[in-house]
Design a protein around this motif. Sequence first.
Motif, mmCIF file in Angstrom:
data_model
loop_
_atom_site.group_PDB
_atom_site.id
_atom_site.type_symbol
_atom_site.label_atom_id
_atom_site.label_comp_id
_atom_site.label_asym_id
_atom_site.label_seq_id
_atom_site.Cartn_x
_atom_site.Cartn_y
_atom_site.Cartn_z
ATOM 1 N N THR A 198 -18.584 -2.398 59.070
ATOM 2 C CA THR A 198 -18.813 -3.809 58.772
ATOM 3 C C THR A 198 -19.975 -4.364 59.578
ATOM 4 O O THR A 198 -20.800 -5.130 59.066
ATOM 5 C CB THR A 198 -17.539 -4.630 59.089
ATOM 6 O OG1 THR A 198 -16.453 -4.096 58.336
ATOM 7 C CG2 THR A 198 -17.724 -6.091 58.750
ATOM 8 N N TRP A 206 -21.682 -10.605 53.340
ATOM 9 C CA TRP A 206 -21.235 -9.221 53.275
ATOM 10 C C TRP A 206 -21.611 -8.561 51.944
ATOM 11 O O TRP A 206 -21.782 -7.350 51.861
ATOM 12 C CB TRP A 206 -19.735 -9.166 53.488
ATOM 13 C CG TRP A 206 -19.196 -7.901 54.097
ATOM 14 C CD1 TRP A 206 -19.835 -6.720 54.319
ATOM 15 C CD2 TRP A 206 -17.865 -7.692 54.560
ATOM 16 N NE1 TRP A 206 -18.996 -5.795 54.890
ATOM 17 C CE2 TRP A 206 -17.769 -6.383 55.056
ATOM 18 C CE3 TRP A 206 -16.739 -8.503 54.625
ATOM 19 C CZ2 TRP A 206 -16.600 -5.848 55.576
ATOM 20 C CZ3 TRP A 206 -15.570 -7.980 55.152
ATOM 21 C CH2 TRP A 206 -15.499 -6.662 55.634
ATOM 22 N N ARG A 240 -12.757 -3.965 51.248
ATOM 23 C CA ARG A 240 -13.042 -4.563 52.554
ATOM 24 C C ARG A 240 -11.896 -5.501 52.912
ATOM 25 O O ARG A 240 -11.588 -6.425 52.168
ATOM 26 C CB ARG A 240 -14.349 -5.346 52.518
ATOM 27 C CG ARG A 240 -15.541 -4.481 52.219
ATOM 28 C CD ARG A 240 -16.777 -5.312 52.029
ATOM 29 N NE ARG A 240 -17.934 -4.476 51.764
ATOM 30 C CZ ARG A 240 -19.038 -4.914 51.201
ATOM 31 N NH1 ARG A 240 -19.152 -6.186 50.852
ATOM 32 N NH2 ARG A 240 -20.042 -4.094 51.001
ATOM 33 N N LEU A 278 -22.553 -7.407 58.928
ATOM 34 C CA LEU A 278 -22.102 -8.599 59.659
ATOM 35 C C LEU A 278 -22.247 -8.331 61.157
ATOM 36 O O LEU A 278 -21.282 -8.023 61.849
ATOM 37 C CB LEU A 278 -20.654 -8.944 59.291
ATOM 38 C CG LEU A 278 -20.413 -9.296 57.823
ATOM 39 C CD1 LEU A 278 -18.938 -9.570 57.572
ATOM 40 C CD2 LEU A 278 -21.258 -10.479 57.396
ATOM 41 N N THR A 285 -15.353 -6.828 64.093
ATOM 42 C CA THR A 285 -15.761 -6.080 62.914
ATOM 43 C C THR A 285 -15.645 -4.590 63.174
ATOM 44 O O THR A 285 -15.844 -4.126 64.289
ATOM 45 C CB THR A 285 -17.229 -6.398 62.550
ATOM 46 O OG1 THR A 285 -18.060 -6.086 63.667
ATOM 47 C CG2 THR A 285 -17.407 -7.849 62.166
#
Length: 180
Positions: free
Chosen positions: A138, A179, A81, A142, A134
């Motif tokens: 993601t 996350w 990530r 998030l 994002t």
Amino acid sequence: MKIGKQILILILTLSLVSCNGSAQEKENKTPTTEFDFSTVEKFRNTKIRGQIINDYDNIFNPIQTKELSDILYDYDLKTTRQIVIVTIDSIAPYSDIQKFATDISNYWGIGNAEKDNGLTIVLCKPCRHIGIATGTGTELILTNEVCKEVIQNTIIPEFKTGKYYNGIKNGVTKLIEKWN
């Protein structure tokens, strides 16, 4: 003489109609970004070098930059990530920092392409704006609400006391916690 004028008027009318018709037929259906980042040297160079801290507004000192880079780099190695930080002194020609963050993230290709798991934080200190973009992978975790909560409750309180590095570092730490 009358026939000459009529022919001239007919020719002018036909040419106007054909110009108008061809202009309407040409419709650009491809979405474009509001700004072409490849025209600005600093954004083009960063894409090539793949930096994760892009402090164009010189907010962080070298020690802070290294510490933040280490956190982000280690997290990327452990999880794939990618988090990128961008500080700028203006979002012009944009009026929305969120759109700017999304476009720069897409231009640089932040995150893993298959997982679309990138996150870009953009801070414009003179504008007093911060945005988090994002990737679609993601944003499953998030969400916009989570990012707004981190900005409001973790980052902004530090900014109000002039501690921009602490705000960004604490915000990144909180985003990583959420996350995982």
